[in-house]
Structure formats: structure tokens, C-alpha cells
Design an enzyme around this catalytic site. Structure first.
Site, PDB file in Angstrom:
ATOM      1  N   ASP A   1       3.602   0.441  12.012  1.00 34.46           N
ATOM      2  CA  ASP A   1       2.348  -0.044  11.414  1.00 34.46           C
ATOM      3  C   ASP A   1       2.012  -1.478  11.834  1.00 34.46           C
ATOM      4  OD1 ASP A   1       2.297   2.396  10.213  1.00 34.46           O
ATOM      5  OD2 ASP A   1       2.928   1.693   8.242  1.00 34.46           O
TER       6      ASP A   1
ATOM      7  N   CYS B   1      -5.131   8.368   8.918  1.00 30.33           N
ATOM      8  CA  CYS B   1      -5.483   7.785  10.217  1.00 30.33           C
ATOM      9  C   CYS B   1      -5.211   8.749  11.370  1.00 30.33           C
ATOM     10  CB  CYS B   1      -4.650   6.516  10.442  1.00 30.33           C
ATOM     11  SG  CYS B   1      -5.199   5.120   9.480  1.00 30.33           S
TER      12      CYS B   1
ATOM     13  N   ARG C   1       0.088  15.168  12.544  1.00 27.79           N
ATOM     14  CA  ARG C   1       0.817  14.740  11.345  1.00 27.79           C
ATOM     15  C   ARG C   1       1.275  15.963  10.552  1.00 27.79           C
ATOM     16  NH1 ARG C   1      -1.824   9.184   9.131  1.00 27.79           N
ATOM     17  NH2 ARG C   1       0.290   8.991   8.292  1.00 27.79           N
TER      18      ARG C   1
ATOM     19  N   LYS D   1       0.828  -1.214   0.000  1.00 24.75           N
ATOM     20  CA  LYS D   1       0.000   0.000   0.000  1.00 24.75           C
ATOM     21  C   LYS D   1       0.858   1.258   0.000  1.00 24.75           C
ATOM     22  CE  LYS D   1      -2.173   2.139   3.944  1.00 24.75           C
ATOM     23  NZ  LYS D   1      -1.550   3.348   4.104  1.00 24.75           N
ATOM     24  N   ASN D   2       1.811   1.327   0.944  1.00 18.58           N
ATOM     25  CA  ASN D   2       2.526   2.596   1.100  1.00 18.58           C
ATOM     26  C   ASN D   2       3.537   2.859  -0.016  1.00 18.58           C
ATOM     27  OD1 ASN D   2       0.940   3.291   3.226  1.00 18.58           O
ATOM     28  ND2 ASN D   2       2.418   2.689   4.816  1.00 18.58           N
TER      29      ASN D   2
ATOM     30  N   ARG E   1      -9.303   0.326   3.716  1.00 19.03           N
ATOM     31  CA  ARG E   1      -8.356   1.269   3.123  1.00 19.03           C
ATOM     32  C   ARG E   1      -7.016   0.609   2.835  1.00 19.03           C
ATOM     33  NH1 ARG E   1      -6.956   5.231   6.959  1.00 19.03           N
ATOM     34  NH2 ARG E   1      -5.333   5.442   5.404  1.00 19.03           N
TER      35      ARG E   1
END
Ligand code: EPU
Length: 418
Positions: free
Chosen positions: A305, A117, A122, A22-23, A397
């Protein structure tokens, strides 16, 4: 609204295929904006909501997209707008990569501030520091970032904190800057290397990704290419931990074992059997494991994560475990949910102290964010009785086909639409 229903207690057996990261994918798709000639064909794209969101964002600025199963063709040759201001942009974190990519290609961008999230403050100060150092003027007004430059000129940038997002974003802008850029104190995550490899396949000149210093020699233009995204380190880690927690034996395929070393090391320290073979790892567990001390760190340290999924496993480890969360200050929101299931956890600031209990009991719980959702799934799989997980949109997600993958391993998990 979806709810995940899990009847816990089954051991897991079999094989599971890990999807694309994903990232990495959420950075590679915006990076494709930099190609002013030819299209990019990108394989191993995970089928998750964050990607669908990015697809809509890219189409909104004039990219043409075509999906074939796990591959996406992105044609950015005729981008019509440098202004990304939809609800999708505000919803997800990785939309901030549009700033670096549009700035690099068009020397101008206006992008609404990103969401993501709720795991801590952030900030994007390091992204801004990098863009300004390259010669851009940056303003934040009415909830959007505007960046503009007459020319982008390579320079030396030393980041104050190690940031995945800032490293990638500034690298995107610098690929088309004039001259040499040196980025220091950069993040070294596998997805940083993957994005650099993708950009190099488009014609960029980037060296050193995966080390503390990235050297970029600006090029005049980038062209489309064929590329395949690396496997998802975090999804793989989640299935490794789930197997350890439930007991059984699962081979996790399509992984790069090197990326999983910090996770394997902790599982082995707990007394769980982990073996590597080519592009797979096998986890074997008889559900007897002991508590550990864990600190989250930038790569190659233990990934933040995976901290939340890991904490579900530690709730039933023998003895005491201590987790120090060093990346995000609010990444313990799942703890209250685990307590509803009988876990014994105390949180003091960035530290969680977990005293292992004999068993968790099924309850109605909430996925407060993406990885908290994975933690709830693992907790549900080991609990006695039924667990119902709300907030499944967070899980969707980032985890492709989560219930099918767990079902194929023998778990009782289903989705209910309300
Ligand atoms: N930070 C700053 N200033 C900045 C940027 C970051 O102070 O300009 C701080 C943050 O507050 C944080 C630390 O630096 O304390 C690390 O943040 P980083 O920028 O590395 O995080 P990110 O790029 O926003 C990505 C992943 C996260 C993952 C982190 C850390 C994406 C889209 N997100 O976030 O993934 O936790 O790196 O590895 O790549 C997830 O997948 O569940 C997830 C949250």
C-alpha cells in the site's frame, strides 16, 4: 466531482497527526456485529468514505450507530437482517467482513460480492476455504455469497496464501465456533493484531495474532466493549515519503514507529534522515537522495500500500530504482500518470524500472485507485507548476482531510468542486 489542485515546489515543515488505521477500522466495525450484548464504543475511527460506507451498510442490517467526532458507538444487539445487498456493499472491499461476522453470530449470511481498488484479481477462495473448514456450506449465485451452517466447529486451517482478508474473516467466524481453531500461514499485519485485540476485549479467546499461527478457543457469546483503533501505518508512511520528496522537516505524530520500520529503513537507505521518538517519527530531507531496490512483501516486509507513493519519490531520486510488486499484479496503473509529469519509468510485468529525472512537471492526472491517488498528490507536491488530480473520490476513501493536513505543513493544495 472534486478535483485537487496543487502548486508544487514548497518544502514541508511542522507536525501532522495520523488518524486511526483504515484497514483496522474497516474490519473492527463489522467485527462489532459479533456482540450480542451491550454496545461497542470505538475510538480513533478515521473520517473517510470507506468508513461512511460501512456505517450505512451496518445501519442497513439493523445496527444502531452514533458518531461523536472520531468515535463510533455500534449497537448490534438487534440486527434485523443477515442479507447485505446494497450498492455500498458492492462498492467496497471490506464489506466481505460481514460474511465472517454474520456467519459467526447467526450461522448464516448473504452478502453481495465486494468491490474495492482495481489493483489485480482479488479472489476470496481462502475465505471460502476457511468457512467451509469450520462447517459452513458456501454458494456464490447472482453476484452474492451465501454461507450457512448448522454448527461451526473449530478445526485446523492452513491458508495457501498469506491473506489479510482471509485471516481476519475466518478469525471472525471462528470466535464463536465450538472448540479450538488453529489458523496457520496467516497474515501478521498490525491490523490483524488490532482486530484480535478488539475481539478479545469483547470476550473472545484469541492467541498468537501477529505470528504465523493464530489459536482461537471458541466462546459462547461476545459483548460490547470500549476500544481505540491503532494509528494508520500507511497514512503515516505517505506523509513520511511526502516530506522526503518535498524537502523540509515534519514530525509525524500518533504513530507506532515499529509498524513503520520497513518504510523508515528504505528512506534511510536513500540518504534521508528519519528519527523515532516515543509515538512520533521525524523526517528531515534536503531533497538529495539516491535510488533503491524495493520488493513489496506481507508484514513485516515493505507494504504494497506504500509502493505507489514511494514510486513518486523514486522518480526524482538520483540513479536507477527497481520496484518488485509481489502482492498485486496490476498495481502500476499510476505509472502512466507519472509519465505525463515527465517521469522515466518502464514496467515489465510486476517490475518497474525508474530512472530518476531532475524534476517532474505539473499536469492533469488521474487517481486510478486509492494509493495511486496518494502517489499523484506527492508527485504534484514536488512538480514544477500546477497539477490537477481527477478521481479524488478514490483518495477520499482512505485519507482523512488530506488537503488540510498538507496545507498545515505549507503545501499549496486546494479542492475544487465541478
Ligand atoms: N488472495 C488469494 N485468495 C484469497 C485472498 C487473497 O489468492 O482468498 C491473494 C490476493 O490475490 C493477493 C494476496 O493474496 O495477491 C494478498 O491479498 P489479501 O487478502 O492480503 O488482500 P486484501 O485483504 O484483499 C488487504 C487490504 C489492502 C492491502 C492488502 C495487502 C483491506 C480492506 N485491504 O486487502 O489494502 O493491499 O490487504 O496488504 O484491508 C489499500 O488500503 O489500499 C488496500 C488495497
Amino acid at each position: 466531482m472534486s478535483i485537487l489542485k496543487i502548486k508544487g515546489g514548497n518544502p514541508l515543515f511542522g507536525k501532522v497527526e495520523i488518524s486511526g488505521a483504515k484497514n483496522a477500522a474497516v474490519a473492527i466495525l463489522p467485527a462489532a456485529i459479533l456482540a450480542s450484548k451491550n454496545h461497542c464504543t470505538i475510538d480513533n475511527i478515521p473520517n473517510i468514505e470507506d468508513i461512511h460506507c460501512l456505517e450505512r451498510i451496518l445501519e442497513g442490517i439493523g445496527c444502531k450507530l452514533e458518531r461523536n467526532e472520531n468515535s463510533l458507538i455500534v449497537d448490534s444487539t438487534n440486527i434485523s437482517s443477515i442479507n447485505a445487498n446494497t450498492e455500498d456493499v458492492r462498492k467496497m472491499r471490506a464489506s466481505y467482513y460481514l460474511i465472517g461476522a454474520l456467519l459467526g453470530r447467526f450461522k448464516k449470511a448473504r452478502v453481495e460480492l465486494p468491490g474495492g481498488c482495481p489493483i489485480g484479481v482479488r479472489p476470496i477462495d481462502q475465505h471460502i476455504k476457511g468457512f467451509e473448514a469450520l462447517g459452513a456450506h458456501v454458494t456464490i449465485e447472482h453476484g452474492a455469497v451465501t454461507v450457512e451452517a448448522d454448527r461451526l466447529i473449530g478445526t485446523n486451517i492452513f491458508f495457501d496464501v498469506v491473506s489479510v482478508g482471509a485471516t481476519i474473516n475466518v478469525m471472525l467466524a471462528a470466535t464463536l465456533a465450538e472448540g479450538n481453531t488453529i489458523l496457520e500461514n496467516v497474515a501478521k499485519e498490525p491490523h490483524i493484531v488490532d482486530v484480535a485485540n478488539f475481539l478479545n476485549s469483547m470476550g473472545a479467546n484469541i492467541k498468537g495474532a501477529g505470528t504465523d499461527i493464530i489459536r482461537i478457543t471458541g466462546v459462547k457469546e461476545l459483548k460490547g466493549c470500549n476500544y481505540s483503533v491503532i494509528p494508520d501505518q500507511i497514512e503515516a508512511g505517505t506523509y513520511m515519503i511526502a516530506t522526503a520528496a518535498c524537502g523540509g522537516e515534519v514530525t509525524i505524530n500518533n504513530v507506532i514507529p515499529k509498524h513503520l520500520e520497513s518504510i523508515s529503513a528504505k528512506l534511510i537507505e536513500m540518504g534521508i534522515n528519519v528519527t523515532e521518538d516515543g509515538d512520533s517519527v521525524t523526517v528531515k530531507s534536503n531533497k538529495e537522495f539516491k535510488g533503491i531496490t524495493l520488493k513489496t512483501q506481507p508484514y513485516p516486509g515493505f507494504p504494497t500500500d506504500v509502493q505507489q507513493p514511494m514510486s513518486s519519490l523514486l522518480t526524482v531520486a538520483s540513479g536507477r530504482s527497481i520496484i518488485n510488486e509481489n502482492i498485486w499484479e496490476s498495481r502500476f496503473k499510476h505509472v502512466d500518470e507519472l509519465k505525463k509529469m515527465g517521469a522515466n519509468i518502464k514496467v515489465e510485468g510486476r517490475t518497474a524500472i525508474l530512472d530518476g529525472v531532475d524534476a517532474l512537471t505539473g499536469a492533469v492526472v488521474k487517481a486510478t485507485d486509492l494509493r495511486a491517488g496518494a502517489a499523484m498528490v506527492i508527485a504534484g507536491l514536488i512538480a514544477t507548476g500546477e497539477t490537477r488530480i481527477l478521481g479524488v473520490e478514490h483518495i477520499d476513501r482512505g485519507y482523512p482531510n488530506i488537503e488540510e493536513k498538507f496545507k498545515s505543513l505549507g503545501a499549496e493544495i486546494s479542492r475544487e468542486e465541478k
